[in-house]
Design an enzyme around this catalytic site. Structure first.
Site, PDB file in Angstrom:
ATOM      1  N   ARG A  82      13.210  -5.648   6.257  1.00 19.26           N
ATOM      2  CA  ARG A  82      13.208  -4.039   6.106  1.00 19.26           C
ATOM      3  C   ARG A  82      12.414  -3.915   7.332  1.00 19.26           C
ATOM      4  NH1 ARG A  82      11.826  -1.222   0.726  1.00 19.26           N
ATOM      5  NH2 ARG A  82       9.723  -1.651   1.354  1.00 19.26           N
ATOM      6  N   LYS A 184      11.749   2.702   6.844  1.00 15.57           N
ATOM      7  CA  LYS A 184      10.294   3.130   6.308  1.00 15.57           C
ATOM      8  C   LYS A 184       9.647   3.677   7.319  1.00 15.57           C
ATOM      9  CE  LYS A 184       7.425   1.322   2.683  1.00 15.57           C
ATOM     10  NZ  LYS A 184       7.410   2.590   1.860  1.00 15.57           N
ATOM     11  N   GLU A 220      16.486   9.967  -4.011  1.00 13.37           N
ATOM     12  CA  GLU A 220      15.364   9.206  -4.453  1.00 13.37           C
ATOM     13  C   GLU A 220      14.102  10.204  -4.493  1.00 13.37           C
ATOM     14  OE1 GLU A 220      13.694   6.342  -1.822  1.00 13.37           O
ATOM     15  OE2 GLU A 220      14.777   7.272  -0.180  1.00 13.37           O
TER      16      GLU A 220
HETATM   17  N1  PLP Z   1      11.723   4.779  -1.504  1.00 18.49           N
HETATM   18  C1  PLP Z   1      10.656   5.201  -0.937  1.00 18.49           C
HETATM   19  C2  PLP Z   1      10.854   6.616  -0.166  1.00 18.49           C
HETATM   20  C3  PLP Z   1       9.424   4.531  -0.722  1.00 18.49           C
HETATM   21  O1  PLP Z   1       8.685   4.775   0.246  1.00 18.49           O
HETATM   22  C4  PLP Z   1       9.400   3.211  -1.555  1.00 18.49           C
HETATM   23  C5  PLP Z   1       8.366   2.292  -1.125  1.00 18.49           C
HETATM   24  O2  PLP Z   1       8.324   1.632  -0.454  1.00 18.49           O
HETATM   25  C6  PLP Z   1      10.454   2.992  -2.186  1.00 18.49           C
HETATM   26  C7  PLP Z   1      11.748   3.614  -2.418  1.00 18.49           C
HETATM   27  C8  PLP Z   1      10.404   1.747  -3.046  1.00 18.49           C
HETATM   28  O3  PLP Z   1      10.570   0.644  -2.319  1.00 18.49           O
HETATM   29  P1  PLP Z   1      10.093  -1.018  -2.605  1.00 18.49           P
HETATM   30  O4  PLP Z   1      10.455  -1.279  -3.828  1.00 18.49           O
HETATM   31  O5  PLP Z   1      10.572  -1.875  -1.615  1.00 18.49           O
HETATM   32  O6  PLP Z   1       8.484  -0.702  -2.465  1.00 18.49           O
HETATM   33  C1  COI Z   2       5.186   1.695  -1.459  1.00 19.83           C
HETATM   34  O1  COI Z   2       5.588   1.606  -2.753  1.00 19.83           O
HETATM   35  O2  COI Z   2       4.820   0.727  -1.126  1.00 19.83           O
HETATM   36  C2  COI Z   2       5.394   2.879  -0.791  1.00 19.83           C
HETATM   37  O3  COI Z   2       5.141   2.642   0.418  1.00 19.83           O
HETATM   38  C3  COI Z   2       5.322   4.000  -1.368  1.00 19.83           C
HETATM   39  C4  COI Z   2       4.079   4.944  -1.008  1.00 19.83           C
HETATM   40  C5  COI Z   2       4.563   6.352  -1.221  1.00 19.83           C
HETATM   41  C6  COI Z   2       2.973   4.587  -1.404  1.00 19.83           C
END
Ligand code: PLP
Ligand code: COI
Length: 341
Positions: A82, A184, A220
């Site tokens: 990612r 991200k 989201e």
């Molecule tokens: N959506 C957003 C905007 C996020 O910042 C995050 C955090 O990383 C997620 C979703 C969840 O992603 P993940 O499960 O890869 O941490």
């Molecule tokens: C994560 O879950 O790793 C994120 O980056 C979300 C953030 C809002 C702390």
């Protein structure tokens, strides 16, 4: 190895400085080897690309102590891939995926005394990030970059742990239709700050964002994807090209189907059908699975039958199975767990 003397059980989601961090420099078209350092400060030009034009992206994953005492990370290869997507979209040099995973392993191992013990309720949050570091004044990509990783022990992202949350349907958009919602990028979070401050002032825990083009579909929150459970026990998650492809969500959909034998659907979710779901949860590395009890749009509330005091039954099963895999209580699918030591 002696653990740090920290009150693990009462940690919130905050920054605690640990001993070592990783840094690698990109210059003249290539990355250096990279190394661990104790220096937690960064000196860059006042005109650095990151400071002027927000050229930065990041990742987030966790290290856990398993039931049998190993330190592990959950699917770091997916964070590496990612981050590659984020770098490409922001015209930044890609950090090779094997180098990313290797640097995560080194950084976690170097801070093993900060990895919370099994059963403490806390974990070590790992934050890889990259930014343009040389002076840039015309709008263009930087030529020099730093890729870094720091770690910090954390507790639950939402105060109150697993108490159901109340969300506000935001009047603001998080992402543009062909923008950067799927990567991200730091800029996505900067533009969510006013919206989250406003939501908190009004007494909400988080924002639900709708699709920016029609404002009829669920996207989201500022930091997590949604999962819904239908009244007949199907697990549904929104599909959209402007949300972050959550690693937790992708893992949960697999767990729902393969471990729990549930039907799953990744599809567009209209806001109008949210009132018909039995359960709702937010999922992400920081959020793990946080149950949602209520969603308010323009003063009108949708209350889920799972209520405001505990997680719904399907959400709880998903939570127990996912954290069971992460903490080594349940066998993980091949390749999901990276053992650090
Ligand atoms: N959506 C957003 C905007 C996020 O910042 C995050 C955090 O990383 C997620 C979703 C969840 O992603 P993940 O499960 O890869 O941490
Ligand atoms: C994560 O879950 O790793 C994120 O980056 C979300 C953030 C809002 C702390």
């Amino acid at each position: 190895m002696e653990k740090q003397n920290i009150d693990w059980a009462n940690l919130g989601f905050g920054y605690v400085k640990t001993n070592k961090r990783f840094v690698s420099y990109y210059k003249d078209g290539k990355w250096d080897e990279g190394a661990l350092t104790e220096d937690d400060t960064i000196t860059i030009s006042e005109c650095a690309g990151v400071l002027q034009y927000a050229q930065t992206c990041f990742e987030g994953l966790k290290a856990y102590t398993t039931e049998d005492g190993h330190i592990v990370c959950f699917r770091p290869d997916l964070n590496a891939s990612r981050m590659k997507d984020s770098c490409e979209r922001l015209a930044m040099p890609v950090i090779p995926e094997d180098k990313f995973v290797d640097a995560v392993v080194k950084t976690v191992a170097a801070n093993a005394d900060f990895v919370p013990p099994y059963g403490s309720g806390a974990t070590l949050y790992v934050r890889p990030y990259m930014f343009g570091s040389n002076p840039v004044i015309g709008v263009k990509p930087a030529d020099e970059y730093q890729f870094r990783i720091f770690t910090t022990p954390v507790g639950p992202y939402f105060k109150g742990g697993v108490k159901p949350l109340t969300l506000k349907v935001s009047d603001f958009d998080r992402a543009a239709p062909n923008g950067t919602g799927h990567i991200k990028a730091g800029l996505n979070y900067a533009m969510s700050l006013h919206a989250i401050v406003t939501a908190h002032e009004e007494g909400y825990d988080e924002n639900m964002y709708l699709d920016p083009a029609t404002r009829t579909k669920v996207e989201e929150t500022g930091g997590a994807n949604f999962i819904f459970v239908t009244k007949d026990g199907k697990v549904v998650t929104p599909k959209s090209s402007s949300i972050l492809p959550s690693i937790t969500r992708r893992s949960l959909m697999y767990v729902a189907k393969e471990y729990l034998g549930l039907e799953t659907e990744e599809r567009e979710v209209l806001f109008d059908e949210v009132k018909d779901f039995a359960e709702c949860g937010l999922c992400g590395t920081a959020a793990v699975i946080s149950p949602v009890g209520k969603i308010v749009r323009d003063g009108k509330a949708i209350e889920f039958p799972s209520g405001m005091s505990e997680m719904g039954p399907v959400t709880k099963k998903l939570y127990d199975t996912l954290t069971g895999i992460q903490m080594g209580r349940l066998e993980a699918p091949k390749g999901w767990i990276k053992v650090i030591e």
